[in-house]
Design a protein around this motif. Structure first.
Motif, PDB file in Angstrom:
ATOM      1  N   LEU A  26       0.825  -1.213   0.000  1.00  0.00           N
ATOM      2  CA  LEU A  26       0.000   0.000   0.000  1.00  0.00           C
ATOM      3  C   LEU A  26       0.852   1.252   0.000  1.00  0.00           C
ATOM      4  CD1 LEU A  26      -2.822   1.356   0.337  1.00  0.00           C
ATOM      5  CD2 LEU A  26      -2.463   1.182   2.813  1.00  0.00           C
ATOM      6  N   MET A  27       0.465   2.214  -0.838  1.00  0.00           N
ATOM      7  CA  MET A  27       0.988   3.577  -0.787  1.00  0.00           C
ATOM      8  C   MET A  27      -0.155   4.475  -0.367  1.00  0.00           C
ATOM      9  SD  MET A  27       3.408   3.797  -4.186  1.00  0.00           S
ATOM     10  CE  MET A  27       3.921   5.462  -3.740  1.00  0.00           C
ATOM     11  N   ALA A  28      -0.037   5.078   0.817  1.00  0.00           N
ATOM     12  CA  ALA A  28      -1.132   5.877   1.371  1.00  0.00           C
ATOM     13  C   ALA A  28      -0.672   7.306   1.608  1.00  0.00           C
ATOM     14  CB  ALA A  28      -1.630   5.257   2.672  1.00  0.00           C
ATOM     15  N   SER A  29      -1.409   8.247   1.064  1.00  0.00           N
ATOM     16  CA  SER A  29      -1.088   9.658   1.212  1.00  0.00           C
ATOM     17  C   SER A  29      -2.262  10.381   1.840  1.00  0.00           C
ATOM     18  CB  SER A  29      -0.775  10.276  -0.166  1.00  0.00           C
ATOM     19  OG  SER A  29      -0.560  11.665  -0.053  1.00  0.00           O
ATOM     20  N   ALA A  30      -1.981  11.175   2.856  1.00  0.00           N
ATOM     21  CA  ALA A  30      -3.018  11.962   3.521  1.00  0.00           C
ATOM     22  C   ALA A  30      -2.368  13.148   4.201  1.00  0.00           C
ATOM     23  CB  ALA A  30      -3.774  11.116   4.548  1.00  0.00           C
ATOM     24  N   GLN A  31      -3.165  14.157   4.471  1.00  0.00           N
ATOM     25  CA  GLN A  31      -2.657  15.336   5.155  1.00  0.00           C
ATOM     26  C   GLN A  31      -2.162  14.970   6.543  1.00  0.00           C
ATOM     27  OE1 GLN A  31      -6.209  17.634   5.085  1.00  0.00           O
ATOM     28  NE2 GLN A  31      -5.982  18.320   2.974  1.00  0.00           N
ATOM     29  N   ILE A  59      16.564  -3.026   3.284  1.00  0.00           N
ATOM     30  CA  ILE A  59      15.645  -3.830   2.476  1.00  0.00           C
ATOM     31  C   ILE A  59      16.329  -5.090   1.963  1.00  0.00           C
ATOM     32  CG2 ILE A  59      14.376  -3.866   0.283  1.00  0.00           C
ATOM     33  CD1 ILE A  59      13.610  -0.952   0.821  1.00  0.00           C
ATOM     34  N   ALA A  60      17.629  -4.989   1.656  1.00  0.00           N
ATOM     35  CA  ALA A  60      18.369  -6.156   1.164  1.00  0.00           C
ATOM     36  C   ALA A  60      18.458  -7.263   2.204  1.00  0.00           C
ATOM     37  CB  ALA A  60      19.772  -5.736   0.733  1.00  0.00           C
ATOM     38  N   LEU A  61      18.268  -6.919   3.472  1.00  0.00           N
ATOM     39  CA  LEU A  61      18.343  -7.906   4.551  1.00  0.00           C
ATOM     40  C   LEU A  61      16.986  -8.507   4.898  1.00  0.00           C
ATOM     41  CD1 LEU A  61      20.748  -5.929   6.919  1.00  0.00           C
ATOM     42  CD2 LEU A  61      21.342  -7.801   5.372  1.00  0.00           C
ATOM     43  N   LEU A  62      15.937  -8.005   4.280  1.00  0.00           N
ATOM     44  CA  LEU A  62      14.581  -8.460   4.589  1.00  0.00           C
ATOM     45  C   LEU A  62      14.172  -9.616   3.681  1.00  0.00           C
ATOM     46  CD1 LEU A  62      12.797  -4.985   4.898  1.00  0.00           C
ATOM     47  CD2 LEU A  62      13.791  -6.366   6.723  1.00  0.00           C
ATOM     48  N   PRO A  63      13.240 -10.451   4.130  1.00  0.00           N
ATOM     49  CA  PRO A  63      12.721 -11.512   3.253  1.00  0.00           C
ATOM     50  C   PRO A  63      12.073 -10.901   2.013  1.00  0.00           C
ATOM     51  CG  PRO A  63      12.041 -11.854   5.532  1.00  0.00           C
ATOM     52  CD  PRO A  63      12.631 -10.489   5.474  1.00  0.00           C
ATOM     53  N   LYS A  64      12.178 -11.571   0.893  1.00  0.00           N
ATOM     54  CA  LYS A  64      11.565 -11.056  -0.326  1.00  0.00           C
ATOM     55  C   LYS A  64      10.044 -11.107  -0.239  1.00  0.00           C
ATOM     56  CE  LYS A  64      15.438 -11.846  -3.415  1.00  0.00           C
ATOM     57  NZ  LYS A  64      15.923 -12.379  -4.701  1.00  0.00           N
ATOM     58  N   GLN A  65       9.540 -12.108   0.467  1.00  0.00           N
ATOM     59  CA  GLN A  65       8.096 -12.218   0.635  1.00  0.00           C
ATOM     60  C   GLN A  65       7.695 -11.455   1.898  1.00  0.00           C
ATOM     61  OE1 GLN A  65       5.994 -13.529  -1.601  1.00  0.00           O
ATOM     62  NE2 GLN A  65       7.790 -13.906  -2.888  1.00  0.00           N
ATOM     63  N   LYS A  66       7.202 -10.269   1.705  1.00  0.00           N
ATOM     64  CA  LYS A  66       6.780  -9.429   2.834  1.00  0.00           C
ATOM     65  C   LYS A  66       5.739  -8.448   2.324  1.00  0.00           C
ATOM     66  CE  LYS A  66      10.496  -6.145   2.022  1.00  0.00           C
ATOM     67  NZ  LYS A  66      10.935  -6.842   0.811  1.00  0.00           N
ATOM     68  N   GLN A  67       5.031  -7.831   3.245  1.00  0.00           N
ATOM     69  CA  GLN A  67       4.061  -6.798   2.922  1.00  0.00           C
ATOM     70  C   GLN A  67       4.726  -5.440   3.133  1.00  0.00           C
ATOM     71  OE1 GLN A  67       0.507  -7.062   5.255  1.00  0.00           O
ATOM     72  NE2 GLN A  67      -0.652  -5.612   4.020  1.00  0.00           N
ATOM     73  N   SER A  68       4.647  -4.569   2.155  1.00  0.00           N
ATOM     74  CA  SER A  68       5.309  -3.265   2.229  1.00  0.00           C
ATOM     75  C   SER A  68       4.272  -2.144   2.213  1.00  0.00           C
ATOM     76  CB  SER A  68       6.283  -3.082   1.057  1.00  0.00           C
ATOM     77  OG  SER A  68       7.286  -4.087   1.080  1.00  0.00           O
ATOM     78  N   LEU A  69       4.417  -1.209   3.159  1.00  0.00           N
ATOM     79  CA  LEU A  69       3.478  -0.098   3.308  1.00  0.00           C
ATOM     80  C   LEU A  69       4.244   1.214   3.322  1.00  0.00           C
ATOM     81  CD1 LEU A  69       1.454  -1.616   6.296  1.00  0.00           C
ATOM     82  CD2 LEU A  69       1.034  -1.994   3.857  1.00  0.00           C
ATOM     83  N   LEU A  70       3.829   2.170   2.514  1.00  0.00           N
ATOM     84  CA  LEU A  70       4.429   3.501   2.504  1.00  0.00           C
ATOM     85  C   LEU A  70       3.358   4.509   2.891  1.00  0.00           C
ATOM     86  CD1 LEU A  70       6.495   1.866   0.757  1.00  0.00           C
ATOM     87  CD2 LEU A  70       6.946   3.993  -0.471  1.00  0.00           C
TER      88      LEU A  70
END
Length: 443
Positions: free
Chosen positions: A41-46, A175-186
């Protein structure tokens, strides 16, 4: 819609109710279901619309549900939340602890400016949710205190600011140290096109949530500009505070030295003030922030970096003593007021040097800001503009630097071990002097 409609477990709903909340904000109502579905998810809000709960609540739900019946190695963290500053790391962890108080999940905040001993102890005892600034997390990784191989969820909070502040290489190393299968949120108040393009390479078919127009400021904030000569800004600020009887004011300065000098000048004028910037120890920063929240000081003078994490629901006034070099930073600054449904006021003191910066801000916001002149402080038309030497680089300069910097093209390749100082901590990379960046990295 109420929080009960979002499918959150009873323990989380109980904690939410204890805080007096029953209705999710728009960003929470849109983001929480997507996170619970396992979507990137990419979430943008004030700023001030509840972004933090928008990711902490579903993370607590997901981790607690997966925990049942599992025997996990407690040494491995399961969710990683990266933040640009120490203050924001503390704020996020407080949210995790508040909403997860009835769950058995453990959390820890890892940031620079304090000793590593207590953080090392917390990491080795085991933590499910790890909130960290990038530099200090890498310190712990290099000392084998942290294990990221079990991360299921990654969050970049204030993602645009972290990347723009020069954390891009640190983030790539992590990020290079994290599992490739993961959920990413921005999650962030703003996303530049460059950041969106970069994020697209890190995420799998991400959902997008935009609660408000990009780079928009909340309608609850009244904007105004006082035109004044550069040499008279301090006197004008003192006059405005005395004329209006303001009691809680967040003032933004462009540099650390400027923040210290302004706080000292206000103190001499009988207006109790404190400065908040990256050269302060974590203890001093925390004391300044607590004194400001409790109205022990009237004015808190902050730089852009240090102000991340300032969360006061009813802060009435934000004053730009100096305009930011990057117009998006204006949105971040004034987002400290007009929060939680309350009205706020954003005032900028603008000299001849800053007229171009003001036009850029108005163009970004797609509106003209009211201009005022206080009697006795009329600008001298004979004064010519001077270049703004200090402060944050422009977005164009930062982009050019990244293209020309060979280090930005070595992410993911083997790196030489960093030189270590006498304390055993990694020595931060050398940075150009000037502005908020020289030696102020939030490790």
């Amino acid at each position: 819609m109420s929080f009960t409609n979002l499918g959150l477990r009873a323990e989380i709903l109980h904690a939410i109710g204890e805080q007096g909340y029953d209705t999710p904000t728009p960003i929470q109502a849109k983001a929480i279901p997507l996170v619970l579905e396992g979507r990137d998810l990419m979430a943008s809000a004030q700023t001030g619309t509840g972004k933090t709960a928008g990711f902490t609540l579903p993370i607590l739900q997901l981790l607690s549900s997966r925990q049942e019946g599992l025997s996990l190695k407690r040494f491995k963290s399961r969710a990683l939340i990266l933040t640009p500053t120490r203050e924001l790391a503390v704020q996020v962890q407080e949210s995790v602890r508040t909403y997860g108080k009835h769950l058995s999940l453990r959390s820890a905040a890892i940031y620079g400016g304090v000793g590593m001993g207590p953080q090392t102890k917390a990491l080795r005892a085991g933590t499910d949710i790890l909130v960290a600034t990038p530099g200090r997390l890498l310190d712990h990784i290099q000392q084998r205190n942290a294990d990221l191989s079990g991360i299921e969820i990654l969050v970049l909070d204030e993602a645009d600011r972290m990347l723009d502040m020069g954390f891009i290489n640190d983030i790539r190393k992590i990020i290079a140290l994290l599992p490739k299968q993961k959920q990413s949120l921005l999650f962030s108040a703003t996303f530049s096109d460059e950041i969106r393009a970069l994020a697209a390479g890190l995420m799998r078919d991400p959902a997008s949530v935009d609660v408000a127009p990009r780079n928009a400021a909340t309608s609850l904030v009244k904007h105004s500009v006082y035109l004044v000569d550069r040499a008279r800004k301090r006197d004008l600020l003192i006059q405005l505070i005395e004329n209006h009887g303001w009691h809680q004011i967040l003032v933004f300065a462009r540099t650390k030295h400027g923040a210290d000098a302004l706080a000292e000048r206000l103190d001499k004028a009988g207006i109790r003030s404190a400065a908040l910037h990256g050269n302060k120890t974590q203890g001093a920063r925390q004391r300044a922030l607590e004194d400001f929240k409790r109205n022990k000081v009237t004015v808190l003078v902050a730089t852009d970096i240090a102000a991340r994490g300032i969360d006061i629901d009813q802060l009435p006034h934000v004053i730009n003593f100096e305009l930011p070099n990057v117009p998006e930073d204006y949105v971040h600054r004034i987002g400290r007021t007009g929060r939680a449904g309350t009205n706020g006021e954003a005032i900028s003191l603008v000299c001849i040097d800053e007229h171009r910066l003001l036009r850029d801000i108005e163009q970004l916001m797609k509106k003209s800001i009211e201009k005022k002149v206080l009697s006795g402080f009329e600008p001298d038309p004979s004064i010519r503009p001077e270049p703004i030497q200090n402060g944050r680089r422009s977005a164009g300069a930062a982009k050019a630097q990244r293209k020309s910097d060979p280090r930005s093209r070595t992410a993911g390749k083997p790196q030489r071990p960093q030189q270590r100082g006498a304390s055993g901590r990694s020595a931060p990379p050398a940075r150009k002097s000037g502005g908020n960046y020289a030696g102020s990295r939030d490790r």
